[in-house]
Design a protein around this motif. Structure first.
Motif, short mmCIF file in Angstrom:
data_model
loop_
_atom_site.label_atom_id
_atom_site.label_comp_id
_atom_site.label_asym_id
_atom_site.label_seq_id
_atom_site.Cartn_x
_atom_site.Cartn_y
_atom_site.Cartn_z
N ILE A 25 3.88 4.87 -17.33
CA ILE A 25 4.49 5.25 -15.83
C ILE A 25 3.54 5.38 -14.84
CG2 ILE A 25 5.47 7.35 -14.93
CD1 ILE A 25 6.37 7.98 -17.91
N TYR A 26 2.58 5.79 -14.82
CA TYR A 26 1.69 5.86 -13.64
C TYR A 26 1.40 4.30 -13.04
CZ TYR A 26 -2.86 5.63 -11.20
OH TYR A 26 -3.97 5.06 -10.36
N TRP A 27 1.23 3.43 -14.13
CA TRP A 27 1.04 1.96 -13.69
C TRP A 27 2.16 1.62 -12.95
CZ3 TRP A 27 -1.44 0.25 -19.11
CH2 TRP A 27 -2.80 0.60 -18.92
N ILE A 28 3.21 1.88 -13.20
CA ILE A 28 4.29 1.23 -12.67
C ILE A 28 4.66 1.97 -11.32
CG2 ILE A 28 7.06 1.38 -12.61
CD1 ILE A 28 6.63 1.38 -15.95
N ILE A 29 4.32 3.42 -11.28
CA ILE A 29 4.72 3.97 -9.87
C ILE A 29 3.45 3.51 -8.92
CG2 ILE A 29 4.18 6.17 -8.72
CD1 ILE A 29 5.33 7.27 -11.14
N SER A 30 2.35 3.42 -9.61
CA SER A 30 1.17 2.76 -8.44
C SER A 30 1.48 1.55 -7.96
CB SER A 30 -0.05 2.67 -9.49
OG SER A 30 -0.11 1.85 -10.26
N LEU A 31 2.44 0.73 -8.46
CA LEU A 31 2.75 -0.61 -7.71
C LEU A 31 3.54 -0.15 -6.73
CD1 LEU A 31 4.32 -2.44 -10.92
CD2 LEU A 31 2.19 -2.86 -9.76
#
Length: 358
Positions: A90-96
């Motif tokens: 989820i963090y990786w997606i949000i960090s985009l």
């Protein structure tokens, strides 16, 4: 041999999948906190990856209090690791789209994982009673039965849990008790005294095998269950309280259920109940004129987000379904497999109030 090969294949896929999960977790957390990939890092990574298979092998050879604690901790890590992976993804997606400092994200991920893991561990300790009502074709008067499924007696849940289940079941005063597979877990060697509590059940008990009985070995399972007051149905029918009880052994062969039914003399005018571990073949059961099928196996996904994966594999995942007047109830399970954790599901004793025709 086919079952052994299938189980070996499953364990191989499981191990490499668990390896990939731990790789993503360790490298993800390390990048968030700028941790160097040194000796300690790789040692912890390897220990995390081999913890479950190693503890499982040790528990099968030498079982004691220490090995059971090790096995329980390794099993819990499986659940914790998937929560960590979910939050990292989820963090990786949000960090985009947003710039979030790594350390803040890391602390948040660990805190959320701790909260969810703690809740899931505690939630799995509770054994709830679920009352449902299902009409049964040709039944003359109402009947109360209890379904137990996927108890998974082994290293984590042992004889004391079996005693707890029996006590609660007797308090419900059912007229028949059905156990729809996976009585054993396969994590520890079996002992006859582990299942003695079954003899305290005050109603007739019927049992059919699940996949974990086949993994353990049917001869070994039947050896330890031989002295229990429980009728084991192996592709056969038995009449009790005016009901035809059909028990079909676990099989992944698509035509197994149909082949068994074709060899049985089922009276279409007598109320009938099918016991089958896998929640499928409802159409076949309905075509045979059987009024109710009781199944388990899915654990209702046991833990989020696995419920979505389970739903992809099984059309009937949890609850009541119907087809052409025939009902199916899929139990979420009375125990747990793998991580002793539940999120979005509960360990359940199901009271089924069968309604007769007026």
């Amino acid at each position: 041999m086919r079952t052994i090969l299938r189980f070996a294949g499953f364990m191989s896929v499981f191990f490499f999948g668990f390896l990939a999960v731990n790789y993503c977790i360790f490298y993800g957390i390390a990048s968030l906190f700028n941790i160097q990939h040194g000796l300690i890092f790789y040692t912890l990574f390897i220990l995390a990856v081999i913890s479950y298979p190693l503890s499982a092998m040790i528990e099968r050879v030498v079982s004691n209090s220490f090995t059971r604690v090790f096995y329980t901790a390794a099993s819990a890590w499986m659940g914790i690791s998937f929560y960590l992976l979910t939050f990292i993804a989820i963090y990786w997606i949000i960090s985009l789209f947003f710039n979030i400092p790594g350390e803040i994200a890391g602390v948040t991920i660990i805190l959320l994982t701790f909260i969810l893991s703690s809740y899931s561990l505690v939630n799995s300790l509770f054994l709830v009673v679920n009352h449902i009502e299902i009409p049964l074709k040709h039944l003359k008067s109402d009947l109360k039965v209890v379904q137990l499924s996927d108890i998974h007696i082994g290293s984590i849940r042992n004889s004391s849990y079996m005693e707890k289940i029996v006590k609660k079941t007797n308090e419900l005063q059912p007229e028949i008790v059905f156990i729809t597979g996976d009585m054993v877990d396969g994590s520890a060697r079996l002992h006859t005294n582990t299942f003695r509590a079954i003899n305290k059940l005050k109603a007739p008990v019927f049992f059919i095998t699940g996949n974990h009985e086949t993994y353990e070995g049917l001869d070994e399972v039947f050896r330890v269950l031989r002295n229990t007051d429980m009728r084991i149905l192996r592709d056969e029918m038995y009449e009790c309280n005016g009901i035809q009880i059909i028990g079909v052994e676990y099989s992944y062969e698509r035509d197994h259920m149909e082949n068994v039914i074709s060899k049985l003399k089922i009276d279409s005018e007598t109320p009938s109940i099918m016991l089958y571990h896998l929640p499928r073949e409802l159409k076949t059961v309905a075509n045979a004129g059987i009024g109710l099928q009781l199944s388990g196996h899915t654990h209702a996904g046991q833990m989020f987000p696995f419920n979505y994966l389970v739903r992809l594999m099984f059309r009937y995942m949890h609850g009541i379904y119907t087809y052409n007047g025939t009902y199916l109830y899929v139990s979420p399970g009375t125990g747990t497999w793998g991580p002793p954790m539940r999120l979005g599901s509960r360990c359940e004793i199901t009271v089924i109030n069968l309604k007769g025709e007026n």
